[in-house]
Design an enzyme around this catalytic site. Structure first.
Site, mmCIF file in Angstrom:
data_model
loop_
_atom_site.group_PDB
_atom_site.id
_atom_site.type_symbol
_atom_site.label_atom_id
_atom_site.label_comp_id
_atom_site.label_asym_id
_atom_site.label_seq_id
_atom_site.Cartn_x
_atom_site.Cartn_y
_atom_site.Cartn_z
ATOM 1 N N HIS A 169 0.804 -1.225 0.000
ATOM 2 C CA HIS A 169 0.000 0.000 0.000
ATOM 3 C C HIS A 169 0.832 1.268 0.000
ATOM 4 O O HIS A 169 0.306 2.338 -0.284
ATOM 5 C CB HIS A 169 -0.921 0.006 1.228
ATOM 6 C CG HIS A 169 -2.044 -0.983 1.121
ATOM 7 N ND1 HIS A 169 -3.331 -0.632 0.792
ATOM 8 C CD2 HIS A 169 -2.061 -2.330 1.264
ATOM 9 C CE1 HIS A 169 -4.096 -1.710 0.754
ATOM 10 N NE2 HIS A 169 -3.345 -2.759 1.043
ATOM 11 N N ASP A 381 3.300 9.524 -0.819
ATOM 12 C CA ASP A 381 2.124 8.747 -0.418
ATOM 13 C C ASP A 381 1.956 7.607 -1.405
ATOM 14 O O ASP A 381 2.112 7.824 -2.616
ATOM 15 C CB ASP A 381 0.872 9.653 -0.469
ATOM 16 C CG ASP A 381 -0.093 9.368 0.660
ATOM 17 O OD1 ASP A 381 -0.160 8.221 1.113
ATOM 18 O OD2 ASP A 381 -0.798 10.309 1.081
HETATM 19 P P1 ADQ Z 1 -3.274 6.206 4.793
HETATM 20 O O1 ADQ Z 1 -1.883 6.671 4.977
HETATM 21 O O2 ADQ Z 1 -4.091 6.052 6.016
HETATM 22 O O3 ADQ Z 1 -3.318 4.847 3.948
HETATM 23 P P2 ADQ Z 1 -5.081 7.688 2.855
HETATM 24 O O4 ADQ Z 1 -5.063 6.935 1.578
HETATM 25 O O5 ADQ Z 1 -5.009 9.153 2.689
HETATM 26 O O6 ADQ Z 1 -3.912 7.317 3.816
HETATM 27 O O7 ADQ Z 1 -6.411 7.315 3.624
HETATM 28 C C1 ADQ Z 1 -6.803 7.970 4.789
HETATM 29 C C2 ADQ Z 1 -8.271 7.619 5.062
HETATM 30 O O8 ADQ Z 1 -8.591 8.103 6.361
HETATM 31 C C3 ADQ Z 1 -9.231 8.257 4.076
HETATM 32 O O9 ADQ Z 1 -10.237 7.353 3.750
HETATM 33 C C4 ADQ Z 1 -9.811 9.443 4.852
HETATM 34 O O10 ADQ Z 1 -11.140 9.766 4.526
HETATM 35 C C5 ADQ Z 1 -9.712 8.959 6.268
HETATM 36 N N1 ADQ Z 1 -9.511 10.123 7.161
HETATM 37 C C6 ADQ Z 1 -8.438 10.918 7.236
HETATM 38 N N2 ADQ Z 1 -8.627 11.886 8.153
HETATM 39 C C7 ADQ Z 1 -9.859 11.690 8.655
HETATM 40 C C8 ADQ Z 1 -10.637 12.341 9.662
HETATM 41 N N3 ADQ Z 1 -10.184 13.384 10.369
HETATM 42 N N4 ADQ Z 1 -11.850 11.853 9.928
HETATM 43 C C9 ADQ Z 1 -12.323 10.783 9.244
HETATM 44 N N5 ADQ Z 1 -11.641 10.133 8.297
HETATM 45 C C10 ADQ Z 1 -10.427 10.571 8.014
HETATM 46 C C11 ADQ Z 1 -2.373 3.950 3.370
HETATM 47 C C12 ADQ Z 1 -1.301 4.571 2.456
HETATM 48 C C13 ADQ Z 1 -1.963 5.393 1.352
HETATM 49 C C14 ADQ Z 1 -2.936 4.517 0.573
HETATM 50 C C15 ADQ Z 1 -3.877 3.793 1.516
HETATM 51 C C16 ADQ Z 1 -4.710 2.752 0.770
HETATM 52 O O11 ADQ Z 1 -0.423 5.396 3.216
HETATM 53 O O12 ADQ Z 1 -0.983 5.927 0.472
HETATM 54 O O13 ADQ Z 1 -3.700 5.352 -0.292
HETATM 55 O O14 ADQ Z 1 -3.171 3.087 2.538
HETATM 56 O O15 ADQ Z 1 -3.883 1.882 0.071
#
Ligand code: ADQ
Length: 492
Positions: A169, A381
């Site tokens: 990921h 990311d």
């Molecule tokens: P993450 O690093 O967790 O995932 P991301 O893909 O941005 O990063 O997902 C974050 C999730 O958390 C999103 O669904 C978002 O809506 C939710 N989120 C963030 N802040 C929030 C808040 N304050 N309240 C509610 N929800 C919130 C890892 C990798 C990424 C990759 C994903 C999936 O680091 O690069 O995209 O896995 O593979």
């Protein structure tokens, strides 16, 4: 979608639930986060097993509530419990002080403590033992993420011959960075024990292949259509790029809901009609939050005519709070927010609204609907799902996405977003200015393009393309004895 004739056995660091202590008894809550957000739609289809860590003391009570939860669904949750020392060395240590920073190109943040490596191997072995117990003939074992890169090596040693697939990921670094890892050959050869290895982008796949060329001399590499085949004596691995995504329709439907629209109007009203910039991130140094705040400060310094007319709402969900670097980051962000608000704020106008908590889905969608501009500026990311969620939620086809060129999502969204280098404070400030000045017709044109891409390349397409490689990829049956498949060079 059926991945193959058997069941799917998902192995991920965490179970897709948290176990919470209620006033009377324990209860199970589905959890938030990128990986879980991405995999949740699979749960309904998979009649299989999900193996993952539960961050609690082991107890029969936990096992019982998980069994009850599973019984109400079409799949079974199997918990792994870690001792405090395993948590500290495997999770906080090897996963989050070695692999996470290194794979995000931040090697100066790494702590290559050798005991962390031992814990990584031991815990991967534990996950593998559970998977070996659960997997039946014909099942597809689908392992997720960097914590568990050595699971297939352990499974092969346990003589498990099912199809083993792995999805990575986070980014995969190029050889110049990867070579710092003291266990680099071991990790690469462990990954080659999977039949299929998937990355988010072609850049990650290219980096992985470049690392193989450098450090696994016996590997024969050839490109076939849209994937790469890696052959080693007695084993073959398919390596592909499968950009993860979201359930576009679910986000778009939710964003159109009348209560969400009303809440979005309330947020706009509360900001006194200011142009709203939005950041939504897990609290993590890779997300570039201090750098974004610096860019916003520069913007305010250079655009005094917009004071009182623009506001940044930064929503941060707490994460990894037991790791000191994350505690420091939280303080740094709070300090910067209060400095910027202190320097520029006026009665009736707060430049930055800072929200430090998880938002439920309708509230998150209301923020996406209210935001004129989304600032998604990670330093690096794997993919980043927030930018895709923002696009899906822009049901009126407006809003501007400012996106880091170092997010995996930039490979798909470059033609509609304003791409920035998140380290370039002035360029990010300039992109904010451009987003604010953009004519509505251009916003619409860009957002339509973005939404079309996210709609067509959604989570189901990700799942189906990965699973079809996993179902048709090679099955590593003719294996040499395990001793011959040990890493070619054993590090001290
Ligand atoms: P993450 O690093 O967790 O995932 P991301 O893909 O941005 O990063 O997902 C974050 C999730 O958390 C999103 O669904 C978002 O809506 C939710 N989120 C963030 N802040 C929030 C808040 N304050 N309240 C509610 N929800 C919130 C890892 C990798 C990424 C990759 C994903 C999936 O680091 O690069 O995209 O896995 O593979």
């Amino acid at each position: 979608m059926k991945a193959n004739e058997g069941r799917v056995v998902v192995v991920s660091n965490r179970l897709p639930v948290t176990v919470e202590h209620g006033p009377q008894r324990l209860h199970v809550e589905p959890s938030a986060g990128g990986l879980v957000t991405a995999l949740r739609p699979l749960l309904d289809d998979s009649a299989g097993v999900w193996i993952g860590w539960v961050d609690s003391e082991p107890s029969p009570e936990i096992e019982r509530v998980l069994e009850e939860y599973s019984a109400r669904r079409n799949f079974t949750l199997k918990p792994i419990f870690l001792t405090p020392e395993e948590k500290s060395r495997f999770y906080c240590g090897f996963s989050n002080e070695v692999l996470w920073p290194l794979f995000h190109d931040l090697q100066s943040r790494c702590n290559f403590d050798p005991t962390y490596w031992d814990a990584h191997l031991a815990v991967n072995e534990r996950f593998a033992e559970m998977a070996a117990t659960e997997a039946q003939s014909g099942d597809l074992v689908w392992v997720h993420d960097y914590h568990l890169m050595s699971v297939a090596a352990s499974l092969r040693r346990l003589e498990v011959n099912q199809r083993l697939s792995y999805f990575h990921h986070i980014p995969f670094p190029g050889p110049d960075i990867f070579e710092k890892l003291p266990w680099r050959e071991e990790i690469l050869t462990a990954l080659l024990d999977f039949d299929v290895v998937g990355f988010q982008t072609v850049r990650d796949r290219r980096n992985f292949i470049a690392c193989l060329r450098h450090f696994v001399k016996a590997a024969e590499i050839k490109t076939e259509e849209d994937h790469v085949i890696v052959d080693e004596p007695g084993r073959r691995t398919v390596v592909g790029a499968y950009p993860i995504s979201i359930d576009f329709n679910e986000f778009a439907r939710g964003a159109s809901d009348e209560a969400v629209s009303m809440r979005a109007r309330e947020i706009t009203y509360d900001l006194n009609g200011c142009t709203m910039l939005l950041g939504v991130d897990r609290l993590d140094y890779t997300k570039g939050i201090p750098e974004r705040l610096s860019a916003f400060r520069h913007f305010l310094e250079t655009h005094s005519e917009l004071h009182g007319k623009i506001t940044l709402v930064q929503v941060v969900v707490p994460s990894r709070e037991d790791i000191p670097k994350y505690v420091e980051l939280k303080s740094e962000i709070q300090r910067m927010v209060s400095e910027i608000n202190g320097q520029f704020g006026e009665p009736g106008w707060v430049p930055i609204h800072y929200i430090h908590r998880s938002l439920d889905r309708p509230e998150l969608l209301a923020y996406y609907r209210a935001a004129d501009v989304a600032l998604v500026t990670p330093l690096k990311d794997g993919m980043n799902l927030v930018c895709k969620e923002y696009c899906a939620a822009r049901v009126n086809n407006d809003g501007v996405l400012v996106l880091s060129e170092f997010a995996g999502a930039a490979f798909q969204l470059h033609s509609g977003a304003l791409l920035v280098n998140p380290y370039h404070t002035r360029a990010v400030a300039e992109a904010i200015r451009r987003a604010c000045d953009m004519p509505l017709a251009e916003k619409r044109k860009r957002m339509r393009r973005l939404r079309a891409r996210v709609r067509s390349e959604d989570i189901f397409r990700w799942r189906d393309s990965f699973c079809s490689s996993a179902a048709t990829g090679p099955l590593q049956i003719a294996k040499p004895p395990f001793e011959q498949r040990l890493p070619r060079r054993v590090s001290a």
